[in-house]
Design an enzyme around this catalytic site. Structure first.
Site, mmCIF file in Angstrom:
data_model
loop_
_atom_site.group_PDB
_atom_site.id
_atom_site.type_symbol
_atom_site.label_atom_id
_atom_site.label_comp_id
_atom_site.label_asym_id
_atom_site.label_seq_id
_atom_site.Cartn_x
_atom_site.Cartn_y
_atom_site.Cartn_z
ATOM 1 N NE ARG A 1 1.796 -1.162 -1.298
ATOM 2 C CZ ARG A 1 2.151 -2.389 -1.689
ATOM 3 N NH1 ARG A 1 1.231 -3.248 -2.051
ATOM 4 N NH2 ARG A 1 3.413 -2.752 -1.715
ATOM 5 C CE LYS B 1 4.969 -2.694 2.533
ATOM 6 N NZ LYS B 1 5.857 -1.823 1.784
ATOM 7 N N GLY B 2 -0.328 -6.018 -0.070
ATOM 8 C CA GLY B 2 -1.355 -5.932 -1.105
ATOM 9 C C GLY B 2 -2.749 -6.349 -0.666
ATOM 10 C CE LYS C 1 -1.910 -10.027 -13.598
ATOM 11 N NZ LYS C 1 -0.498 -9.540 -13.565
ATOM 12 C CG PHE D 1 1.889 -4.839 -13.476
ATOM 13 C CD1 PHE D 1 2.525 -5.946 -12.942
ATOM 14 C CD2 PHE D 1 1.788 -3.687 -12.703
ATOM 15 C CE1 PHE D 1 3.077 -5.912 -11.662
ATOM 16 C CE2 PHE D 1 2.339 -3.639 -11.422
ATOM 17 C CZ PHE D 1 2.980 -4.750 -10.904
ATOM 18 C CG ASP E 1 1.544 -13.340 -11.832
ATOM 19 O OD1 ASP E 1 0.867 -13.358 -12.857
ATOM 20 O OD2 ASP E 1 2.744 -13.017 -11.820
ATOM 21 C CG ASP F 1 3.284 -2.428 -5.095
ATOM 22 O OD1 ASP F 1 2.905 -3.621 -5.052
ATOM 23 O OD2 ASP F 1 4.481 -2.116 -5.179
ATOM 24 C CD GLU G 1 -1.551 -13.231 -1.788
ATOM 25 O OE1 GLU G 1 -1.682 -12.028 -2.086
ATOM 26 O OE2 GLU G 1 -0.450 -13.805 -1.745
ATOM 27 C CG ASP G 2 -2.203 -8.729 -3.685
ATOM 28 O OD1 ASP G 2 -1.939 -9.949 -3.675
ATOM 29 O OD2 ASP G 2 -1.318 -7.860 -3.751
HETATM 30 P P1 IMP Z 1 2.885 -15.293 -7.615
HETATM 31 O O1 IMP Z 1 1.462 -15.797 -7.638
HETATM 32 O O2 IMP Z 1 3.762 -16.064 -6.684
HETATM 33 O O3 IMP Z 1 3.474 -15.226 -9.007
HETATM 34 O O4 IMP Z 1 2.968 -13.811 -7.097
HETATM 35 C C1 IMP Z 1 1.887 -13.094 -6.728
HETATM 36 C C2 IMP Z 1 2.345 -11.745 -6.184
HETATM 37 O O5 IMP Z 1 2.955 -10.968 -7.209
HETATM 38 C C3 IMP Z 1 1.139 -10.973 -5.738
HETATM 39 O O6 IMP Z 1 0.831 -11.196 -4.380
HETATM 40 C C4 IMP Z 1 1.565 -9.546 -6.015
HETATM 41 O O7 IMP Z 1 2.273 -9.035 -4.913
HETATM 42 C C5 IMP Z 1 2.476 -9.640 -7.198
HETATM 43 N N1 IMP Z 1 1.742 -9.371 -8.467
HETATM 44 C C6 IMP Z 1 1.415 -10.247 -9.434
HETATM 45 N N2 IMP Z 1 0.751 -9.667 -10.444
HETATM 46 C C7 IMP Z 1 0.629 -8.364 -10.100
HETATM 47 C C8 IMP Z 1 0.010 -7.226 -10.751
HETATM 48 O O8 IMP Z 1 -0.582 -7.276 -11.847
HETATM 49 N N3 IMP Z 1 0.080 -6.051 -10.062
HETATM 50 C C9 IMP Z 1 0.701 -5.920 -8.863
HETATM 51 N N4 IMP Z 1 1.288 -6.956 -8.226
HETATM 52 C C10 IMP Z 1 1.256 -8.164 -8.835
HETATM 53 MG MG MG Z 2 0.650 -10.336 -2.591
#
Ligand code: IMP
Ligand code: MG
Length: 173
Positions: free
Chosen positions: A163, A41-42, A129, A150, A101, A157, A97-98
């Site tokens: 959100r 949803k992000g 990040k 975070f 990470d 969220d 994407e939002d």
């Molecule tokens: P990754 O890149 O697979 O580690 O995961 C990314 C997902 O983790 C993102 O799409 C978000 O849903 C969630 N996420 C990572 N960092 C944050 C944050 O700082 N706030 C909220 N959601 C986050």
């Molecule tokens: Mg996401």
């Protein structure tokens, strides 16, 4: 429980940057169409704002994924909770994407979607990040690089809350 939210990026900074990315995409894909994939949803707030700023033809589709495993770090094994409605074959796809990470979710998603034979596939994220990156993903459009904190708002969220904040903030604990 209410949290204290410290503003990291203001509403006008975010909107200004989205406008720039929209212009950039319109230039980079001039003469073509782009197919935006919103990762729910992000990504929903960013996708909508971005789509409004793109001046070439746009189509949109939505998918929802969840990563297996407990805890706050993603496992990289992605389950498709809601799949796309339309095929990707021959399309210039932009995954919106939002935040990136570890990069695990996206790198797995890319593998799945590549098999559907798009003409091209590009990643666009509002936030990145880079310090946290584990999986190697090539990201073409980044709104903002942020430190390892975070964040919430603009689609992001904390336990499904915040959100709807029109800015990006850090949850203070
Ligand atoms: P990754 O890149 O697979 O580690 O995961 C990314 C997902 O983790 C993102 O799409 C978000 O849903 C969630 N996420 C990572 N960092 C944050 C944050 O700082 N706030 C909220 N959601 C986050
Ligand atoms: Mg996401």
């Amino acid at each position: 429980m209410e949290h204290k939210i410290r503003e990291l990026l203001s509403e006008s900074e975010v909107n200004h940057r989205i406008r720039e990315i929209g212009e950039q995409i319109s230039q980079d894909f001039a003469g073509k169409k782009v197919h935006l994939i919103c990762v729910l949803k992000g990504g929903v707030f960013f996708t909508c704002e971005l789509a409004k700023r793109i001046t070439i033809p746009v189509s949109m589709d939505f998918m929802s994924v969840s990563s297996y495993g407990a805890g706050t770090t993603s496992s990289g094994i992605v389950k498709i909770v809601k799949d796309l409605d339309q095929p990707l074959e021959g399309k210039d796809v932009i995954i919106v994407e939002d935040i990136i990470d570890s990069g695990r979710t996206l790198s797995y998603l890319m593998e799945i979607l590549k098999k559907r034979k798009p003409n091209s596939m590009t990643i666009c994220t509002l936030l990145d990040k880079p310090e946290r990156r584990v999986a190697d993903v090539e990201v073409k459009y980044v709104g903002f690089n942020i430190p390892d904190e975070f964040v919430v708002g603009y689609g992001l969220d904390y336990d499904q809350e915040y959100r709807n904040l029109p800015y990006i903030g850090v949850v203070e604990v």
